[in-house]
Design an enzyme around this catalytic site. Structure first.
Site, PDB file in Angstrom:
ATOM      1  CB  SER A 152      -0.915  -0.113   1.499  1.00 23.31           C
ATOM      2  OG  SER A 152      -1.412   1.146   1.685  1.00 23.31           O
ATOM      3  CE1 TYR A 165      -4.373  -2.240   5.349  1.00 26.36           C
ATOM      4  CE2 TYR A 165      -3.343  -0.167   5.112  1.00 26.36           C
ATOM      5  CZ  TYR A 165      -4.088  -1.229   4.482  1.00 26.36           C
ATOM      6  OH  TYR A 165      -4.427  -1.225   3.259  1.00 26.36           O
TER       7      TYR A 165
HETATM    8  P1  NAP Z   1     -11.692  -5.892  -0.505  1.00 28.19           P
HETATM    9  O1  NAP Z   1     -12.330  -5.433  -1.710  1.00 28.19           O
HETATM   10  O2  NAP Z   1     -12.218  -5.511   0.882  1.00 28.19           O
HETATM   11  O3  NAP Z   1     -11.091  -7.220  -0.534  1.00 28.19           O
HETATM   12  C1  NAP Z   1     -10.410  -8.007   0.363  1.00 28.19           C
HETATM   13  C2  NAP Z   1     -10.189  -9.395  -0.161  1.00 28.19           C
HETATM   14  O4  NAP Z   1      -9.462  -9.987   1.074  1.00 28.19           O
HETATM   15  C3  NAP Z   1     -11.497 -10.017  -0.012  1.00 28.19           C
HETATM   16  O5  NAP Z   1     -11.566 -10.651  -1.250  1.00 28.19           O
HETATM   17  C4  NAP Z   1     -11.879 -10.663   1.095  1.00 28.19           C
HETATM   18  O6  NAP Z   1     -12.420 -11.883   1.060  1.00 28.19           O
HETATM   19  C5  NAP Z   1     -10.379 -11.119   1.438  1.00 28.19           C
HETATM   20  N1  NAP Z   1      -9.912 -11.492   2.862  1.00 28.19           N
HETATM   21  C6  NAP Z   1     -10.109 -10.653   4.069  1.00 28.19           C
HETATM   22  N2  NAP Z   1      -9.827 -11.421   5.136  1.00 28.19           N
HETATM   23  C7  NAP Z   1      -9.623 -12.552   4.686  1.00 28.19           C
HETATM   24  C8  NAP Z   1      -9.265 -13.877   5.316  1.00 28.19           C
HETATM   25  N3  NAP Z   1      -9.095 -13.981   6.749  1.00 28.19           N
HETATM   26  N4  NAP Z   1      -8.963 -15.036   4.541  1.00 28.19           N
HETATM   27  C9  NAP Z   1      -9.006 -14.946   3.318  1.00 28.19           C
HETATM   28  N5  NAP Z   1      -9.402 -13.829   2.476  1.00 28.19           N
HETATM   29  C10 NAP Z   1      -9.630 -12.810   3.122  1.00 28.19           C
HETATM   30  O7  NAP Z   1     -10.173  -4.800  -0.387  1.00 28.19           O
HETATM   31  P2  NAP Z   1      -9.139  -4.345  -1.603  1.00 28.19           P
HETATM   32  O8  NAP Z   1      -9.279  -2.943  -1.728  1.00 28.19           O
HETATM   33  O9  NAP Z   1      -9.330  -5.048  -2.984  1.00 28.19           O
HETATM   34  O10 NAP Z   1      -7.879  -4.812  -1.055  1.00 28.19           O
HETATM   35  C11 NAP Z   1      -6.865  -5.799  -1.508  1.00 28.19           C
HETATM   36  C12 NAP Z   1      -5.604  -5.514  -1.236  1.00 28.19           C
HETATM   37  O11 NAP Z   1      -5.102  -4.171  -1.620  1.00 28.19           O
HETATM   38  C13 NAP Z   1      -5.381  -5.597   0.657  1.00 28.19           C
HETATM   39  O12 NAP Z   1      -4.347  -6.211   0.838  1.00 28.19           O
HETATM   40  C14 NAP Z   1      -5.306  -4.069   0.750  1.00 28.19           C
HETATM   41  O13 NAP Z   1      -4.608  -3.921   2.009  1.00 28.19           O
HETATM   42  C15 NAP Z   1      -4.613  -3.445  -0.531  1.00 28.19           C
HETATM   43  N6  NAP Z   1      -4.814  -2.120  -0.595  1.00 28.19           N
HETATM   44  C16 NAP Z   1      -5.855  -1.657  -0.951  1.00 28.19           C
HETATM   45  C17 NAP Z   1      -6.283  -0.214  -1.196  1.00 28.19           C
HETATM   46  C18 NAP Z   1      -7.635   0.368  -1.403  1.00 28.19           C
HETATM   47  O14 NAP Z   1      -7.707   1.672  -1.207  1.00 28.19           O
HETATM   48  N7  NAP Z   1      -8.536  -0.351  -1.639  1.00 28.19           N
HETATM   49  C19 NAP Z   1      -5.252   0.550  -1.050  1.00 28.19           C
HETATM   50  C20 NAP Z   1      -3.799   0.144  -0.821  1.00 28.19           C
HETATM   51  C21 NAP Z   1      -3.825  -1.263  -0.445  1.00 28.19           C
HETATM   52  P3  NAP Z   1     -13.521 -12.364   1.860  1.00 28.19           P
HETATM   53  O15 NAP Z   1     -14.064 -11.478   2.580  1.00 28.19           O
HETATM   54  O16 NAP Z   1     -14.255 -13.265   1.079  1.00 28.19           O
HETATM   55  O17 NAP Z   1     -12.850 -13.488   2.635  1.00 28.19           O
END
Ligand code: NAP
Length: 264
Positions: A152, A165
């Site tokens: 991130s 985080y």
């Molecule tokens: P998201 O839409 O909330 O997706 C998160 C994913 O992680 C979901 O598929 C969720 O699936 C899975 N997950 C969460 N807890 C889990 C567990 N205990 N076991 C297995 N799977 C789990 O978020 P996103 O934005 O796409 O995030 C993806 C990555 O990008 C993350 O690492 C996040 O930190 C990073 N990121 C995001 C942003 C942003 O602004 N969105 C910015 C920087 C970095 P289930 O709930 O079905 O398990």
């Protein structure tokens, strides 16, 4: 098309946001995709996009906080396809989780040790290690592999309050660098993506702030959040053979957020 032809890609967090779009894109580019997360119905929605376009894949419902899950995911991938070429280590929790689990996205003075462990010992950091731990032996045996870890912009800059985080995302970067130099001679590259604000369910509680143009340009030079497809495109490059000399890199995809010293 075909940039990942016949490669086998395991993608964590494939039920939503960045992981869901990565699974769809990798499938379109010819990879056999193995998507994992807890929500099977949502995993299948993304797999359906892959298969309806003629692609191939499976889903493996799994909770990465359960120690047995990574080995189970790897076993399912090997059962189906016999090898694993790519791991996109992407599953994570953030703002929404912090609302549902008070203290986990809080500052040090407000967080308990249990809150810290929920992030560091949970999916946000330990989940990355355990997936790599399960996948890497197969990649080393095959003498090839590409690992893409999702950090991130909060891995390279501080984030107000969300100290666990931020620590997890910083650790992912250096885990990737030390893996990159350790395993590249055995054919395994490791790289890291640092997304900025990406419009996914994770930041649903805050993304509405971009509706106000003044706030939007204060948040990001481009004045908008990124779309999950824009991160999937970065993952595609790093995972593919086009990135054959890219190892230990940090690819920032944040609309310029971390490029400036203060809002213009
Ligand atoms: P998201 O839409 O909330 O997706 C998160 C994913 O992680 C979901 O598929 C969720 O699936 C899975 N997950 C969460 N807890 C889990 C567990 N205990 N076991 C297995 N799977 C789990 O978020 P996103 O934005 O796409 O995030 C993806 C990555 O990008 C993350 O690492 C996040 O930190 C990073 N990121 C995001 C942003 C942003 O602004 N969105 C910015 C920087 C970095 P289930 O709930 O079905 O398990």
């Amino acid at each position: 098309m075909g940039r990942l032809q016949d490669k086998v890609a395991v993608i964590t967090g494939a039920s939503s946001g960045i992981g869901g779009k990565t699974m769809e894109l990798f499938g379109r580019e010819g990879a056999k995709v193995v998507g994992t997360a807890r929500n099977e119905a949502k995993l299948n929605e993304h797999l359906e996009v892959v298969t309806s376009a003629g692609g191939e894949g499976i889903v493996v419902p799994a909770d990465l906080e359960d120690d047995s899950s990574p080995d189970r995911v790897v076993a399912a991938a090997l059962d189906a396809y016999g090898t694993i070429d790519i791991l996109v280590n992407n599953a994570g929790v953030g703002w929404q989780y912090g609302i549902d689990n008070p203290g986990t996205m809080a500052g040090v003075h407000e967080a308990s040790v249990e809150n810290w462990r929920a992030i560091i010992g949970g999916v946000d950091l330990e989940g990355y290690f355990t997936m790599i731990h399960a996948v890497l032996p197969k990649m080393l045996e095959a003498g090839r592999g590409s690992i893409v870890n999702m950090s991130s912009m909060a891995g390279i800059t501080g984030l107000y309050d969300a100290h666990a985080y931020t620590a997890a995302k910083g650790a992912i970067l250096n885990l990737g660098r030390s893996m990159a130099i350790t395993y590249c001679k055995q054919g395994v590259r490791t790289n890291t993506i640092c997304p900025g604000f990406i419009d996914t369910p994770m930041i649903a509680p805050v993304v509405g702030a971009f509706d106000d143009p003044a706030v939007a340009s204060a948040l990001c030079p481009m004045g908008r959040p990124g779309q999950p497809e824009e991160i999937a495109n970065a993952a595609l490059f790093l995972a593919s053979d086009e990135a054959s000399y890219v190892n230990g890199a940090m690819l920032v995809v944040d609309g310029g957020c971390t490029a400036r010293s203060f809002p213009g």
